[in-house]
Design an enzyme around this catalytic site. Sequence first.
Site, PDB file in Angstrom:
ATOM      1  N   ARG A  39     -10.904  -6.394 -14.450  1.00 30.70           N
ATOM      2  CA  ARG A  39     -11.630  -7.595 -14.881  1.00 30.70           C
ATOM      3  C   ARG A  39     -13.034  -7.701 -14.299  1.00 30.70           C
ATOM      4  NH1 ARG A  39     -10.289 -11.425 -10.499  1.00 30.70           N
ATOM      5  NH2 ARG A  39      -8.789 -10.238  -9.298  1.00 30.70           N
ATOM      6  N   ASP A  71     -10.713  -8.812 -19.301  1.00 37.83           N
ATOM      7  CA  ASP A  71      -9.863  -9.797 -18.637  1.00 37.83           C
ATOM      8  C   ASP A  71      -8.481  -9.602 -19.263  1.00 37.83           C
ATOM      9  OD1 ASP A  71      -8.347 -11.938 -17.931  1.00 37.83           O
ATOM     10  OD2 ASP A  71      -9.955 -13.410 -18.125  1.00 37.83           O
ATOM     11  N   LYS A  88       7.834   0.629 -10.245  1.00 35.52           N
ATOM     12  CA  LYS A  88       8.411  -0.487  -9.529  1.00 35.52           C
ATOM     13  C   LYS A  88       7.346  -1.391  -8.925  1.00 35.52           C
ATOM     14  CE  LYS A  88       9.905   0.238  -5.287  1.00 35.52           C
ATOM     15  NZ  LYS A  88       8.973   0.308  -4.164  1.00 35.52           N
ATOM     16  N   ASP A 132      13.435  -2.681  -2.175  1.00 35.00           N
ATOM     17  CA  ASP A 132      12.231  -1.844  -2.095  1.00 35.00           C
ATOM     18  C   ASP A 132      12.572  -0.352  -2.102  1.00 35.00           C
ATOM     19  OD1 ASP A 132       9.360  -1.542  -1.723  1.00 35.00           O
ATOM     20  OD2 ASP A 132       9.785  -0.908   0.323  1.00 35.00           O
ATOM     21  N   HIS A 141      14.655   4.628  -4.878  1.00 27.48           N
ATOM     22  CA  HIS A 141      14.559   5.973  -4.303  1.00 27.48           C
ATOM     23  C   HIS A 141      15.912   6.512  -3.806  1.00 27.48           C
ATOM     24  CE1 HIS A 141      10.453   4.946  -4.740  1.00 27.48           C
ATOM     25  NE2 HIS A 141      10.281   4.349  -3.588  1.00 27.48           N
ATOM     26  N   LYS A 198      12.149   0.574   7.913  1.00 28.09           N
ATOM     27  CA  LYS A 198      10.739   0.663   8.322  1.00 28.09           C
ATOM     28  C   LYS A 198      10.699   0.673   9.847  1.00 28.09           C
ATOM     29  CE  LYS A 198       9.253  -0.587   4.068  1.00 28.09           C
ATOM     30  NZ  LYS A 198       9.544   0.427   3.065  1.00 28.09           N
TER      31      LYS A 198
HETATM   32  C1  BG6 Z   1       7.521   2.764  -1.908  1.00 30.49           C
HETATM   33  C2  BG6 Z   1       7.932   1.542  -1.133  1.00 30.49           C
HETATM   34  O1  BG6 Z   1       8.164   2.789  -3.143  1.00 30.49           O
HETATM   35  O2  BG6 Z   1       7.884   3.930  -1.172  1.00 30.49           O
HETATM   36  C3  BG6 Z   1       7.273   1.526   0.213  1.00 30.49           C
HETATM   37  O3  BG6 Z   1       7.551   0.375  -1.853  1.00 30.49           O
HETATM   38  C4  BG6 Z   1       7.555   2.823   0.947  1.00 30.49           C
HETATM   39  O4  BG6 Z   1       7.695   0.423   0.983  1.00 30.49           O
HETATM   40  C5  BG6 Z   1       7.238   4.033   0.082  1.00 30.49           C
HETATM   41  O5  BG6 Z   1       6.766   2.830   2.120  1.00 30.49           O
HETATM   42  C6  BG6 Z   1       7.712   5.314   0.745  1.00 30.49           C
HETATM   43  O6  BG6 Z   1       7.268   6.428   0.015  1.00 30.49           O
HETATM   44  P1  BG6 Z   1       7.125   7.856   0.688  1.00 30.49           P
HETATM   45  O7  BG6 Z   1       6.738   8.753  -0.431  1.00 30.49           O
HETATM   46  O8  BG6 Z   1       6.073   7.714   1.743  1.00 30.49           O
HETATM   47  O9  BG6 Z   1       8.456   8.189   1.273  1.00 30.49           O
END
Ligand code: BG6
Length: 489
Positions: free
Chosen positions: A50, A92, A147, A234, A239, A339
Site C-alpha cells: 500500500r 490498497d 500459515k 505454531d 511442522h 522455544k
Molecule cells: C515457523 C514458526 O513456522 O517456524 C516459528 O512460526 C518458528 O515460530 C519457525 O520459529 C521455525 O522454523 P525453522 O525453519 O527455523 O525450524
Amino acid sequence: MKDKKAFKPCDLVLFGALGDLSRRKLLISLYRLENAQLIEPDTRIIGVDRHAHDNAQFIDIAYKSLQEFLNEAMDEVVWKRFSARLAYLQIDLTQTEQYKLLKSVTDSKTRVLVNYFAVSPFLFKNICQGLHQSGILTEESRMVMEKPIGHNLKSSKEINDVVANVFSEKQVFRIDHYLGKETVLNLLALRFANSIFTTNWNHNTIDHIQITVAEEVGIEGRWDYFDKTGQLRDMVQNHLLQILTFIAMEPPVNLEAESIHNEKIKVLKALRPITLNNVEEKTVRGQYSAGYLKGKAVPGYLEEEGANTESTTESFVALRVDIDNWRWAGVPFYLRTGKAMLSKRTEIVVYFKQLPHNIFSDSFRELPPNKLIIHLQPNEGVEIEMLNKIPGIDEHIKLKKTKLDLSFSEAFKKSRIFGGYEKLVLEAMRGNPTLFLSREEIEQAWTWIDSIQNAWQHLNAEPKSYPAGTWGPVASVALIARDGRAWEE
Ligand code: BG6
C-alpha cells in the site's frame, strides 16, 4: 538455464511485498534461485503493497533486504539480473477496484500469474475479490499462502472457503516450509528407496519414535502474534505433524501430489484423539522462565518485550501420540517442541526393539537398541547406532556402541543444500503441487489439534515452567519415563 526442462515463465505477484515475510524470506529465496539460474528468463516479480513507492524504491528496498538477511556475499552480476525482474505497484489491498492496475504489468498470454499472499489472512477476501474482478485470472493462475491458515478448524475453513470462491483446489498452493527442507524430503528416499527400512518400518521391529523440534530463540519481538497462538498451533499443527506423516505414511503409489496427499491424510485420520480423558497423561505444556542461553542471561516468556505478565500461553509442548492402524499399533510417537531451549535441534530418532535374548552380557547387561537418527537441522544427516565387537584377542567378545554416520555435507560435498523456501517458491512457480498441503490435510490436522486445545482450555491449568536454555519442563521427562523410556539427549 541449468535445468533441462523449461517451465512457463511467471508473473509472480508478491502481495505484502514490503512486509517481513517478503523481505526476510521470499526476496532472499528468489535471489538465491536467480543465483542458481533456476528462474525462467522471462519471469517477473511484482511487489504489491500500500505504500507509495516506485520501481526504483522497491528495488532499493530489495537490495537492502538482501544486504541484511542474505547469509552470503552478494554477487553484483546476479543482482543485476535479479533486479531487472523487479517491479512495484501501489495498491490498497482493501480497495477492490485498484487491482485493475495489475493488468498493465502482467501478461496472461505469455506468463502464468502466481499470486503469493504474504499478508495477514484477514486480507485474503479482499485480494481474492480484487483479483477476480480485475479479470486477470485464468485457469492457469495460482495462489500461494502459508500459515497461519486459521487458528482452529472453523477459522481455517473460513479462509479456505474465501480462497475457494475464486481459486480451484488445484490452483491453491499451501506452504509448510518444513516440506521444502532437504532432509524432510529425504525421508521419502530413506523409507521408500532402501529395502532395509521398507521391511522393518513397523510395529514388529520399531519400539517407538521421537520427534524433537527444539529452537534456541525465544519469542523476541513476536510476542503479540505468538501469545494468541502458542506452540501447539505454531509448530505442532503444521511442522511436527507433517514430519510425522512422512515417517508414518504407507508407501504412495508414486510421487504425484495426489498419491502423497492421500497417504498423509490416512495417517492424520488414524491419530488417536487426545481428549479431556487422556490429556493430562499424554501432553505437557511448558512456558520458559528466565535462564541462560550459551552463557548469556535471557528473559523469561513473561518478561519479553510487550508481554502480558498473566499469560498462560505455552512455549513448549510434549506429546505422546498413538496411531491407530495396522502398521503402528503399540508404537508410540513422542513429540516435543519448544522455544528458548538448550540448542537448535530438529531430529527424528527411531528406536528399534530390543533383542529377545542377550548372549553378550559381558559387555551389556541389557543390549542397547539400534537407533536410526535423522538430523533435519542443523548438520543434516543420518546416523545408525549399532553394536560392534571391539577388535582384540581377549577371551571374551567385548562390544561397543558405534555409529554409521552419513553427514550430508560430507557425502554430498558438491551439492548445494537449498533452504525450504527456495525449493517451495520454485515449485510454486513451476506449478508442481507435490510439496504443498491439501485443504483436507490442513483441516484434518486442525480437528486433531482442536481436541487437545479444547481439553487444555477445560483443564485451565498453568503451563509448567522451564528455565530458558534447558530441554523443557521436568514433566516432559516424566511423560516419557512413565512408559519406561527416555528422551534422546
Ligand atoms: C515457523 C514458526 O513456522 O517456524 C516459528 O512460526 C518458528 O515460530 C519457525 O520459529 C521455525 O522454523 P525453522 O525453519 O527455523 O525450524
